[in-house]
Design a protein around this motif. Sequence first.
Motif, PDB file in Angstrom:
ATOM      1  N   VAL A  14      44.649  21.724  14.411  1.00 18.33           N
ATOM      2  CA  VAL A  14      43.270  22.136  14.112  1.00 18.33           C
ATOM      3  C   VAL A  14      43.209  23.070  12.916  1.00 18.33           C
ATOM      4  O   VAL A  14      42.142  23.203  12.298  1.00 18.33           O
ATOM      5  CB  VAL A  14      42.619  22.810  15.339  1.00 18.33           C
ATOM      6  N   VAL A  15      44.320  23.727  12.564  1.00 14.80           N
ATOM      7  CA  VAL A  15      44.268  24.631  11.414  1.00 14.80           C
ATOM      8  C   VAL A  15      44.116  23.858  10.112  1.00 14.80           C
ATOM      9  O   VAL A  15      43.757  24.443   9.081  1.00 14.80           O
ATOM     10  CB  VAL A  15      45.518  25.540  11.361  1.00 14.80           C
ATOM     11  N   ILE A  45      31.392  24.563  18.331  1.00 11.85           N
ATOM     12  CA  ILE A  45      32.804  24.179  18.172  1.00 11.85           C
ATOM     13  C   ILE A  45      33.113  22.843  18.840  1.00 11.85           C
ATOM     14  O   ILE A  45      33.587  21.907  18.170  1.00 11.85           O
ATOM     15  CB  ILE A  45      33.726  25.301  18.686  1.00 11.85           C
ATOM     16  N   PRO A  46      32.891  22.676  20.156  1.00  9.60           N
ATOM     17  CA  PRO A  46      33.171  21.359  20.745  1.00  9.60           C
ATOM     18  C   PRO A  46      32.272  20.266  20.187  1.00  9.60           C
ATOM     19  O   PRO A  46      32.691  19.105  20.095  1.00  9.60           O
ATOM     20  CB  PRO A  46      32.932  21.579  22.248  1.00  9.60           C
ATOM     21  N   ALA A  47      31.037  20.619  19.781  1.00  7.20           N
ATOM     22  CA  ALA A  47      30.131  19.608  19.229  1.00  7.20           C
ATOM     23  C   ALA A  47      30.659  19.066  17.904  1.00  7.20           C
ATOM     24  O   ALA A  47      30.535  17.867  17.614  1.00  7.20           O
ATOM     25  CB  ALA A  47      28.739  20.206  19.046  1.00  7.20           C
ATOM     26  N   ILE A  48      31.240  19.921  17.093  1.00  2.15           N
ATOM     27  CA  ILE A  48      31.785  19.492  15.803  1.00  2.15           C
ATOM     28  C   ILE A  48      32.931  18.495  16.011  1.00  2.15           C
ATOM     29  O   ILE A  48      32.972  17.423  15.389  1.00  2.15           O
ATOM     30  CB  ILE A  48      32.257  20.714  14.994  1.00  2.15           C
ATOM     31  N   PHE A  49      33.867  18.839  16.882  1.00  2.00           N
ATOM     32  CA  PHE A  49      35.014  17.961  17.093  1.00  2.00           C
ATOM     33  C   PHE A  49      34.615  16.666  17.792  1.00  2.00           C
ATOM     34  O   PHE A  49      35.172  15.598  17.506  1.00  2.00           O
ATOM     35  CB  PHE A  49      36.095  18.702  17.884  1.00  2.00           C
ATOM     36  N   PRO A  57      31.392   2.908  19.683  1.00  2.00           N
ATOM     37  CA  PRO A  57      30.872   3.258  21.016  1.00  2.00           C
ATOM     38  C   PRO A  57      31.339   2.288  22.096  1.00  2.00           C
ATOM     39  O   PRO A  57      31.586   1.108  21.836  1.00  2.00           O
ATOM     40  CB  PRO A  57      29.349   3.188  20.820  1.00  2.00           C
ATOM     41  N   ASN A  58      31.470   2.799  23.325  1.00  2.00           N
ATOM     42  CA  ASN A  58      31.791   1.997  24.505  1.00  2.00           C
ATOM     43  C   ASN A  58      33.130   1.276  24.382  1.00  2.00           C
ATOM     44  O   ASN A  58      33.283   0.124  24.809  1.00  2.00           O
ATOM     45  CB  ASN A  58      30.680   0.983  24.787  1.00  2.00           C
ATOM     46  N   THR A  59      34.098   1.934  23.792  1.00  2.00           N
ATOM     47  CA  THR A  59      35.442   1.363  23.690  1.00  2.00           C
ATOM     48  C   THR A  59      36.450   2.350  24.257  1.00  2.00           C
ATOM     49  O   THR A  59      36.174   3.548  24.378  1.00  2.00           O
ATOM     50  CB  THR A  59      35.824   1.066  22.236  1.00  2.00           C
ATOM     51  N   ALA A  60      37.626   1.822  24.616  1.00  2.00           N
ATOM     52  CA  ALA A  60      38.696   2.689  25.106  1.00  2.00           C
ATOM     53  C   ALA A  60      39.118   3.675  24.026  1.00  2.00           C
ATOM     54  O   ALA A  60      39.475   4.823  24.307  1.00  2.00           O
ATOM     55  CB  ALA A  60      39.881   1.848  25.555  1.00  2.00           C
ATOM     56  N   GLU A  61      39.052   3.228  22.767  1.00  2.00           N
ATOM     57  CA  GLU A  61      39.402   4.103  21.653  1.00  2.00           C
ATOM     58  C   GLU A  61      38.483   5.317  21.610  1.00  2.00           C
ATOM     59  O   GLU A  61      38.916   6.437  21.366  1.00  2.00           O
ATOM     60  CB  GLU A  61      39.311   3.322  20.345  1.00  2.00           C
ATOM     61  N   ARG A  62      37.172   5.082  21.844  1.00  2.00           N
ATOM     62  CA  ARG A  62      36.210   6.178  21.854  1.00  2.00           C
ATOM     63  C   ARG A  62      36.524   7.160  22.991  1.00  2.00           C
ATOM     64  O   ARG A  62      36.489   8.378  22.804  1.00  2.00           O
ATOM     65  CB  ARG A  62      34.786   5.622  21.998  1.00  2.00           C
ATOM     66  N   THR A  63      36.850   6.649  24.178  1.00  2.00           N
ATOM     67  CA  THR A  63      37.152   7.509  25.320  1.00  2.00           C
ATOM     68  C   THR A  63      38.344   8.413  25.026  1.00  2.00           C
ATOM     69  O   THR A  63      38.316   9.617  25.296  1.00  2.00           O
ATOM     70  CB  THR A  63      37.442   6.658  26.565  1.00  2.00           C
ATOM     71  N   VAL A  64      39.399   7.821  24.465  1.00  2.00           N
ATOM     72  CA  VAL A  64      40.593   8.597  24.124  1.00  2.00           C
ATOM     73  C   VAL A  64      40.267   9.635  23.053  1.00  2.00           C
ATOM     74  O   VAL A  64      40.696  10.789  23.113  1.00  2.00           O
ATOM     75  CB  VAL A  64      41.730   7.675  23.658  1.00  2.00           C
ATOM     76  N   ALA A  65      39.489   9.226  22.051  1.00  2.00           N
ATOM     77  CA  ALA A  65      39.159  10.136  20.953  1.00  2.00           C
ATOM     78  C   ALA A  65      38.344  11.328  21.437  1.00  2.00           C
ATOM     79  O   ALA A  65      38.565  12.466  21.007  1.00  2.00           O
ATOM     80  CB  ALA A  65      38.393   9.381  19.871  1.00  2.00           C
ATOM     81  N   VAL A  66      37.399  11.081  22.341  1.00  2.00           N
ATOM     82  CA  VAL A  66      36.573  12.179  22.867  1.00  2.00           C
ATOM     83  C   VAL A  66      37.421  13.141  23.691  1.00  2.00           C
ATOM     84  O   VAL A  66      37.253  14.363  23.620  1.00  2.00           O
ATOM     85  CB  VAL A  66      35.406  11.615  23.698  1.00  2.00           C
ATOM     86  N   ALA A 121      39.357  15.167  21.404  1.00  2.00           N
ATOM     87  CA  ALA A 121      38.470  16.130  20.748  1.00  2.00           C
ATOM     88  C   ALA A 121      38.292  17.374  21.604  1.00  2.00           C
ATOM     89  O   ALA A 121      38.188  18.488  21.085  1.00  2.00           O
ATOM     90  CB  ALA A 121      37.117  15.486  20.461  1.00  2.00           C
ATOM     91  N   THR A 122      38.261  17.174  22.926  1.00  2.00           N
ATOM     92  CA  THR A 122      38.159  18.330  23.826  1.00  2.00           C
ATOM     93  C   THR A 122      39.395  19.211  23.708  1.00  2.00           C
ATOM     94  O   THR A 122      39.304  20.452  23.680  1.00  2.00           O
ATOM     95  CB  THR A 122      37.981  17.863  25.278  1.00  2.00           C
ATOM     96  N   LYS A 123      40.570  18.578  23.622  1.00  2.00           N
ATOM     97  CA  LYS A 123      41.802  19.351  23.459  1.00  2.00           C
ATOM     98  C   LYS A 123      41.786  20.118  22.139  1.00  2.00           C
ATOM     99  O   LYS A 123      42.150  21.296  22.077  1.00  2.00           O
ATOM    100  CB  LYS A 123      43.019  18.426  23.497  1.00  2.00           C
ATOM    101  N   ARG A 124      41.372  19.430  21.072  1.00  2.00           N
ATOM    102  CA  ARG A 124      41.361  20.077  19.759  1.00  2.00           C
ATOM    103  C   ARG A 124      40.323  21.197  19.694  1.00  2.00           C
ATOM    104  O   ARG A 124      40.561  22.232  19.061  1.00  2.00           O
ATOM    105  CB  ARG A 124      41.107  19.037  18.669  1.00  2.00           C
ATOM    106  N   SER A 125      39.192  20.996  20.346  1.00  2.00           N
ATOM    107  CA  SER A 125      38.185  22.058  20.321  1.00  2.00           C
ATOM    108  C   SER A 125      38.660  23.279  21.101  1.00  2.00           C
ATOM    109  O   SER A 125      38.364  24.421  20.722  1.00  2.00           O
ATOM    110  CB  SER A 125      36.854  21.549  20.886  1.00  2.00           C
ATOM    111  N   SER A 126      39.417  23.066  22.176  1.00  2.00           N
ATOM    112  CA  SER A 126      39.967  24.204  22.925  1.00  2.00           C
ATOM    113  C   SER A 126      40.980  24.965  22.077  1.00  2.00           C
ATOM    114  O   SER A 126      41.024  26.198  22.095  1.00  2.00           O
ATOM    115  CB  SER A 126      40.610  23.722  24.222  1.00  2.00           C
ATOM    116  N   ALA A 127      41.802  24.213  21.323  1.00  2.00           N
ATOM    117  CA  ALA A 127      42.752  24.871  20.423  1.00  2.00           C
ATOM    118  C   ALA A 127      41.999  25.611  19.316  1.00  2.00           C
ATOM    119  O   ALA A 127      42.365  26.728  18.937  1.00  2.00           O
ATOM    120  CB  ALA A 127      43.698  23.839  19.822  1.00  2.00           C
TER     121      ALA A 127
END
Length: 520
Positions: A253-254, A419-423, A433-442, A445-451
Motif C-alpha cells: 500500500v505504500v 480509506i476503504p472506499a478508495i481501495f 461485476p458479478n465475477t469471481a475476480e471481482r469477489t477476490v479483488a474486493v 481491497a479490504t486487506k489493503r485498506s486495513s494496511a
Amino acid sequence: MTTTAPAPTAETLATARRGTHWIDDWRPEDEEFWENGGKQVARRNLLWSIFAEHLGFSVWLIWSVSSAFLVAQGFEFSPQQLFVLVALPNLVGSLLRLPYTFAVPRFGGRNWTMVSAALLLIPTLLFAYVVQQPGTPYWVFCVIAATAGFGGGNFASSMANINFFFPAAKKGAALGLNAAGGNLGVSLIQLLLPVMVGGAGIFGLVKASEGGIDLQHAAYVYAGLAVVATVAAALWMDNLTSAVSKPREQLQVVKNKQTWVMAFLYIGTFGSFIGYSAAMPLLIKLNFWRQPVPGVEGIGINFVYYAFLGALVGSVTRPLGGWLADKYGGAKVTLAAFGGMVVGTLGILFTLSRLQTLPPAPTAERLAAIKADPASFEFPPAVRAAVESNSDVFPWFLAIFLVVFACTGIGNGSTYKMIPAIFRTEAERATTPNTAERTVAVHDATKRSSAAIGVIGAVGAIGGFLIPIAFSSPWVDDPLSATKGAFTVFTCFYVVCAAVTYGVYLRRTTSATSYATAGI
C-alpha cells in the motif's frame, strides 16, 4: 450443479473456528450471513475493541494532564520541557502504529488486543514509580513518557481489526464508533485524573485532596484496567482467518499514492485532534491561570475544569463524521471539516490577540520562599490585572476551540470512511461485476485498506507530536507569542488540506481514474 451453502447462525459461526477463538468462515458482504449471526459476532468484537482502545488512549494521553501537576509536586521543569513531555508519547505512538497494524493479520485481532493491552502495564507502573521520586532527572521522565506511546499504537491495530468485521456499507459507522470510543479515553483521563490524584474536584461535586497531589493513584487505576482489558479480549474477542496476510503484501500500500494523500489529510484531522488534546491543559494553564504553589489560592481559569471538553467534543463528533460520510460521501464531509477548521483557527487567533502576556513564573528561590509561608503571599497587581483580563476572553477562546475540535472529530470519521472506499473503488474499476475476480479483488481491497489504515494512522498521528512542539517553540520568548505563531501555521496548513481534498477527490475531470464520480 452448483449448490448453495446453508446460511450460518450464531451457533454455526461458533463452530466454524480454528482453535478456540479463530473464525474460518467470515462473509460480511453476504447479507444472509450478516443477518444470521455475523452481525452479533461483529458487534461483540467491536464492543471489546472499543474498551481496549479507550484504555490505550487514556494511557497515551496521561502525560497531557499530569504534566501540568509536576511543578506543583516539586519538579522544576520549564514550559518548554513540559510540552516535550506531552509530545513524546505522540511521537512514539505514531511510530508504533505501523507495526501494530501488521500485527493484526500476523497474530490475529483478538490475540494482539491481549498483547497490546498488557503492554500498557509498562508505562503505567513506571509512571507510578517515577512521580514519587522528586530527584528523578528530566531525561528519565522523557523515556517513561515515551513508553506511553504504546497506548497510541492500539488505535491502528484496533481499527485495522474492526475493518475486517463489517461490510462496506457499515464501515463508516463501525470505524467511527470504534475510534470515538478510543478518543473518549483522552477526555476521560483529562477529566478524571485531577480527581484521582487529589488535584481538583469536579465542579464542586468532589473536593480536592487536602493532603496534596498523588499522581501515582491514577497510574495504579489504569494498570488495573489494563489487566481487565487483557482478560476481556481473551474471553470475548475473535481472530479471523480471512484477515491473515503477509507484511510484504501489506506494505504494497505504500506504493499507492492515495495512501500518502490520505495520510497527509489525516495529519490535519487526527493529528490536530490528538495534538490539541495533548496541549490544551498546558495552554489554559500558561495563558489563563496562576498558582505558584499548592496552598496559595489560584487566580484565573483552572484548566482541570475545561481541558477535557475539547477531546470530548472531538470524540463524540467522530461517529457523526462517519455517519455523514456514509450518507453524503467522505470527501465532501472532509472538505467541510477543513473549512470549519480554517474559520475556527482564525477565530482562535483573534481571541489570542485580545490576551495580555502574563509575567513569567517565579524563580526557584522565590517559589521556595512562597512554599515556606504560602499564607503571606499576594499576587502582584500587574499579574492579577492581566489574569482577570484574560479570564474575560476565555469563554470565547474555549467556545471557538470546541468548534475546531468538533471539526477534527467529523474529519476523523469522514477520512476513515474514505480509506476503504478508495481501495474498493480501485478494485471495482479493475474487474468485471458479478465475477469471481471481482469477489477476490474486493476481499483483497479490504486487506489493503486495513494496511493503509496503519500507514495513514501512523503518519497522521505525527501531528500529535508536532502541535505541542510548535506551542513550546523555545526560540520564542513567551508562551503567548508561541501560541499565536503556531495557530498561524495551522491555519495555512488547513487551507492546503482543503485544497488537496477538493483537487484529488471532488474536482470533476475526464480522467477514468477521477474519484469525483465514485462518491468517495
